[in-house]
Write an enzyme that holds these catalytic residues in place. Structure first.
Site, PDB file in Angstrom:
ATOM      1  N   GLY A 178       6.503  10.534  -5.929  1.00  0.00           N
ATOM      2  CA  GLY A 178       6.057   9.147  -6.106  1.00  0.00           C
ATOM      3  C   GLY A 178       6.468   8.532  -7.431  1.00  0.00           C
ATOM      4  O   GLY A 178       5.890   7.536  -7.855  1.00  0.00           O
ATOM      5  N   PHE A 223       0.858  -1.199   0.000  1.00  0.00           N
ATOM      6  CA  PHE A 223       0.000   0.000   0.000  1.00  0.00           C
ATOM      7  C   PHE A 223       0.889   1.243   0.000  1.00  0.00           C
ATOM      8  O   PHE A 223       0.784   2.117   0.844  1.00  0.00           O
ATOM      9  CB  PHE A 223      -0.953  -0.022   1.207  1.00  0.00           C
ATOM     10  CG  PHE A 223      -2.149   0.884   1.036  1.00  0.00           C
ATOM     11  CD1 PHE A 223      -3.027   0.717  -0.030  1.00  0.00           C
ATOM     12  CD2 PHE A 223      -2.401   1.906   1.945  1.00  0.00           C
ATOM     13  CE1 PHE A 223      -4.126   1.548  -0.195  1.00  0.00           C
ATOM     14  CE2 PHE A 223      -3.497   2.740   1.794  1.00  0.00           C
ATOM     15  CZ  PHE A 223      -4.367   2.563   0.725  1.00  0.00           C
ATOM     16  N   LYS A 241      11.839  -3.049 -18.058  1.00  0.00           N
ATOM     17  CA  LYS A 241      10.724  -2.727 -18.964  1.00  0.00           C
ATOM     18  C   LYS A 241      11.041  -3.152 -20.403  1.00  0.00           C
ATOM     19  O   LYS A 241      10.154  -3.599 -21.127  1.00  0.00           O
ATOM     20  CB  LYS A 241      10.420  -1.232 -18.878  1.00  0.00           C
ATOM     21  CG  LYS A 241       9.759  -0.861 -17.536  1.00  0.00           C
ATOM     22  CD  LYS A 241       9.772   0.633 -17.312  1.00  0.00           C
ATOM     23  CE  LYS A 241       9.050   0.993 -16.022  1.00  0.00           C
ATOM     24  NZ  LYS A 241       9.316   2.363 -15.579  1.00  0.00           N
ATOM     25  N   VAL A 293       4.769  -1.124 -17.492  1.00  0.00           N
ATOM     26  CA  VAL A 293       5.490  -0.261 -18.451  1.00  0.00           C
ATOM     27  C   VAL A 293       4.658   0.996 -18.681  1.00  0.00           C
ATOM     28  O   VAL A 293       3.463   0.914 -18.976  1.00  0.00           O
ATOM     29  CB  VAL A 293       5.721  -0.983 -19.800  1.00  0.00           C
ATOM     30  CG1 VAL A 293       6.442  -0.065 -20.783  1.00  0.00           C
ATOM     31  CG2 VAL A 293       6.515  -2.262 -19.607  1.00  0.00           C
TER      32      VAL A 293
HETATM   33  N1  HSE Z   1      10.208   4.179 -10.935  1.00  0.00           N
HETATM   34  C1  HSE Z   1       9.459   4.021 -12.137  1.00  0.00           C
HETATM   35  C2  HSE Z   1       9.757   5.176 -13.061  1.00  0.00           C
HETATM   36  C3  HSE Z   1       8.008   3.934 -11.811  1.00  0.00           C
HETATM   37  O1  HSE Z   1      10.311   6.175 -12.611  1.00  0.00           O
HETATM   38  O2  HSE Z   1       9.447   5.097 -14.244  1.00  0.00           O
HETATM   39  C4  HSE Z   1       7.135   3.510 -12.944  1.00  0.00           C
HETATM   40  O3  HSE Z   1       7.460   2.221 -13.387  1.00  0.00           O
END
Ligand code: HSE
Length: 347
Positions: free
Chosen positions: A209, A11, A227, A155
């Site tokens: 975030g 969470f 990815k 992705v």
């Molecule tokens: N940490 C990843 C980014 C989060 O910055 O793209 C999304 O996958």
């Protein structure tokens, strides 16, 4: 109305982003799609866990985390269950696996996903570990148990990259995929070009975030490499591993490098690429200087972009959010509605 009972393992940013969407738009989405999404359990290693077979209020979950930083004060019939017990004993029919990403072992997410599939639960995950490392095994297991796996958020967060490739470009034969697939590094590079220091830009990416729990995965290019593996294996029929991706992150770039490129009408981007050639599939992640007029040079901040080079359509480019709470939370909504389309009775 069809109802889906969801157990969230983890969470953090993504789980909270999803809960925000349900809090603010859950009723409207339920009316629009005739499908209700109800969170019945949340289990987080640090924040604690709660389970209510009748449903937990997304607003109450968010309030608890915002006021006390955890779920421990929330009233619920069952508390303190770890992930394994939550999967085993909750009445969820969908596991939403959002635990931390481990690109070496894929654990604990691989075990959570296996356990849930074997219990007959559908899976939605934004966790790149299990998908980059074990997707063929997990999707075969899911088929065997008659359940679906949604992976859109692995992705480009909620930007429907995998769905576009899997569903709408499947007949066009994708030969090459190239783009910017990490939001954190793209944000850092954009901020540094505007004069911010690397440390400040990274700290902001964490607050907003975008970054992984351990941002080393972002800045050293592991996240983008994961990815690339997912794009290659899911959309191009490849079977590459992380070790097959030539990888370099952005930590070697200095403010001077960025300023020099800018003065010469160029911009640094962390470019991910995978393509098929006569001697196999080649994949890489590396900082690249692009002329300012290059289409990818103007993709800034946490925005990502990929160009699919296809046999029948030529180039198809998709630009959209690559990271962020709500953007990634949206991927869960998208996957749930995708599952609903597959399992609802045809009428
Ligand atoms: N940490 C990843 C980014 C989060 O910055 O793209 C999304 O996958």
């Amino acid at each position: 109305m069809r109802t889906y009972r969801l157990a969230l393992i983890g969470f953090g940013n993504v789980g909270q982003g999803f809960a925000q969407i349900l809090r603010d738009q859950g009723d409207a989405l339920a009316q629009q799609f005739d499908a209700q999404m109800t969170i019945v359990a949340v289990s987080d290693l640090l924040k604690g866990s709660v389970c209510d077979p009748d449903g937990l209020s997304p607003a109450a979950l968010l309030d608890a985390v915002q006021t006390s930083g955890d779920l421990k004060g929330l009233s619920a019939p069952y508390q303190g269950w770890d992930a394994v017990r939550t999967i085993a004993e909750s009445n969820a029919d969908v596991l939403v696996e959002l635990s931390y990403t481990d690109l070496e072992s894929g654990e604990p997410a691989v075990s959570h996903v296996r356990q849930a599939i074997e219990k007959g639960q559908h899976i939605i995950t934004t966790n790149k570990g299990p998908i980059a490392l074990r997707y063929p095994m997990l999707s075969a297991l899911a088929r065997q148990h008659g359940v679906e796996i949604g992976i859109e958020g692995t992705v480009m967060s909620g930007t429907p990259t995998l769905r576009l490739g899997q569903e709408l470009l499947a007949a066009a034969a994708i030969d090459r995929i190239q783009g910017i697939v990490n939001g954190t590094t793209n944000y850092i590079l954009s901020q540094m070009e505007s004069g911010a220091t690397y440390a400040d830009a990274l700290a902001e990416a964490q607050v907003k975030g975008y970054a992984e729990a351990d941002p080393t995965g972002d800045v050293e290019g592991f996240d983008a490499a994961g990815k690339v593996v997912i794009l290659a294996n899911v959309l191009m029929g490849a079977s590459i591993t992380l070790g097959d991706v030539a990888r370099q992150g952005i930590t070697g770039l200095t403010p001077q490098d960025i300023a020099t490129a800018r003065n010469e009408g160029q911009r640094w981007k962390l470019i991910a690429s995978v393509g098929k050639t006569a001697d196999g599939v080649h994949a890489s992640v590396r900082p690249t200087r692009l002329p300012i007029e290059h289409p990818l040079a103007s993709v800034s901040g946490p925005t990502n972009a990929v160009t699919f080079t296809t046999n029948l359509l030529g180039d198809v480019t998709l630009i959209g959010p690559g990271a962020g709470r709500q953007a990634t939370g949206y991927a869960i909504v998208c996957d749930l509605l995708g599952i609903d389309r597959k399992v609802k009775p045809r009428g």
